[in-house]
Design an enzyme around this catalytic site. Sequence first.
Site, short mmCIF file in Angstrom:
data_model
loop_
_atom_site.label_atom_id
_atom_site.label_comp_id
_atom_site.label_asym_id
_atom_site.label_seq_id
_atom_site.Cartn_x
_atom_site.Cartn_y
_atom_site.Cartn_z
CB CYS A 107 -0.77 -0.04 1.38
SG CYS A 107 -1.68 1.62 1.50
CB CYS A 122 -8.67 0.47 0.87
SG CYS A 122 -7.70 -0.71 2.24
CD GLN A 143 -16.95 -12.58 13.09
OE1 GLN A 143 -15.46 -12.13 12.87
NE2 GLN A 143 -17.30 -12.92 14.03
CG PHE A 149 -21.39 -12.36 23.67
CD1 PHE A 149 -21.94 -11.16 24.23
CD2 PHE A 149 -21.21 -13.55 24.42
CE1 PHE A 149 -22.33 -11.09 25.71
CE2 PHE A 149 -20.90 -13.20 25.43
CZ PHE A 149 -20.74 -12.43 26.10
CG ASN A 202 -20.95 -16.45 11.68
OD1 ASN A 202 -21.14 -16.17 10.01
ND2 ASN A 202 -20.21 -16.69 12.59
CD GLU A 233 -25.96 -9.79 20.14
OE1 GLU A 233 -25.95 -8.32 20.54
OE2 GLU A 233 -25.13 -10.94 20.14
CG ASP A 236 -26.58 -5.65 28.59
OD1 ASP A 236 -25.73 -6.03 28.92
OD2 ASP A 236 -26.37 -4.75 29.21
CG ASP A 238 -17.20 -14.55 18.51
OD1 ASP A 238 -16.65 -13.42 18.75
OD2 ASP A 238 -18.41 -14.43 17.17
CB CYS A 297 -12.65 -9.89 19.12
SG CYS A 297 -14.07 -8.78 20.24
#
Length: 444
Positions: free
Chosen positions: A80, A168, A276, A305, A310, A326, A353, A374, A400
């Site tokens: 880049c 990009c 994702q 979550f 997914n 969720e 929650d 997740d 993550c």
Amino acid sequence: MARTRNRLDRTPFQTAVTDLSHDGRGVARRDGEGGKVTFISGALPGELVRAEPTARSRHFDEAKTVGVLEASPQRVTPRCPHFGVCAGCVLQHLEESQQIVAKQRVLMDNLERIGHVTPQAVLPALTGDNWGYRRKGRFSVRRVEKKDKTLVGFRELDPRFVADLSVCYTVIPQIGEKIPLLAALIEGMDGKRDIPQIEFIAGDDAVALTIRHMQPLSERDRQAWITFAQEHGFAIFLQPGGVDSVQPLWPQEVPLSFRLPQWDVELAFRPLDFIQVNASLNQKMIAHAVALLEAKPDDRVLDLFCGLGNFTLPLARVVREVVGVEGDAGLVARAKENAQRNGLDNAQFYAADLTQDQRSAPWMRQGFDKLLLDPPRSGALEVLQQLPLKTFQRIVYVSCHPGSLARDAGYLVNEQGFTLVSAGAMDMFPHTAHVESIAVFERR
């Protein structure tokens, strides 16, 4: 971070780089500075560099590489032209195979240092597409009067500024190659000072741009967006306020979805929903997680979550029953619709929650064999402390943020009697310092 008030001396200095930090910067200890740590952007371990100071604080300094005197054999030429300015990806100068090695090292360091745990086995790193992979993201937009132009891009390494991007390569090509066209389009609009950001998201059959605008668009600007969409194959949504204000501009019906062929599942979503980022890695990750969970036809699985489903919906193809929970009620509604659309009546969904007390929630008392979670960057400690963990034979934790995973792993292993069977990194965001990972726990 508290920085000193004294005027910064920006005189370049020469130093040896010994390590790579968790955010992708070289680590050096400067002679004559009492061994004080300096984090240097653009530097790699084993290199001798010239660096220019950019910030000072009580405990460490920051600098940027202005010359490489002795290069690491792992250094490559960044693809880049904006590398070193744009903060979108900071590891392009490190050979691709070594990027994931560095991320594995960050994961293991966090597990040992924060969680005081070590996995019995290190999982092979999971990798997917390295370029043109980013199907969701947000560009900042700024009209810069001094330059007499509109900038569209990610933030610079100095987050006060927006990078002036011509391309990009990590974003899907349909978007990444059209950034200058977006900037030129907005520059010609009546409301060019009223658009702070553009969100992009791509399904398998459509690409959508959501335009955040602080003032109502003129009819001329609305037509300009429609013409741009028709010429370049985009769907355009307008966002005059919060998330609930998003409405389609053109066309009125947009088929946003992605397919998971291995599971014969299709997930529909809306333009600001979480999905994702890396489509190829996501498919591998789902298969990886289902295999590591050792999901069996008689299992009842809890998926926390769960987002759009997914993991939930692929699991529903394998197990007797799966329950997804969720915090975002909109995502839960879409997950239920996705289950119905895919003919999966063994998947239930609840909105809750998971940072709050859920001990009286109906799903909490149903009884499960296995747990998949997740969570966001903050982790899952609040809900883990409420779950009847003794009932779970196996837990698969997709993370993550290695720091929150390490903290939660410490809780499961050191306080709740689980074994950390295995853990490994997954390269969801190649060329960035972001570490996605997966860990497997078994009850001792």
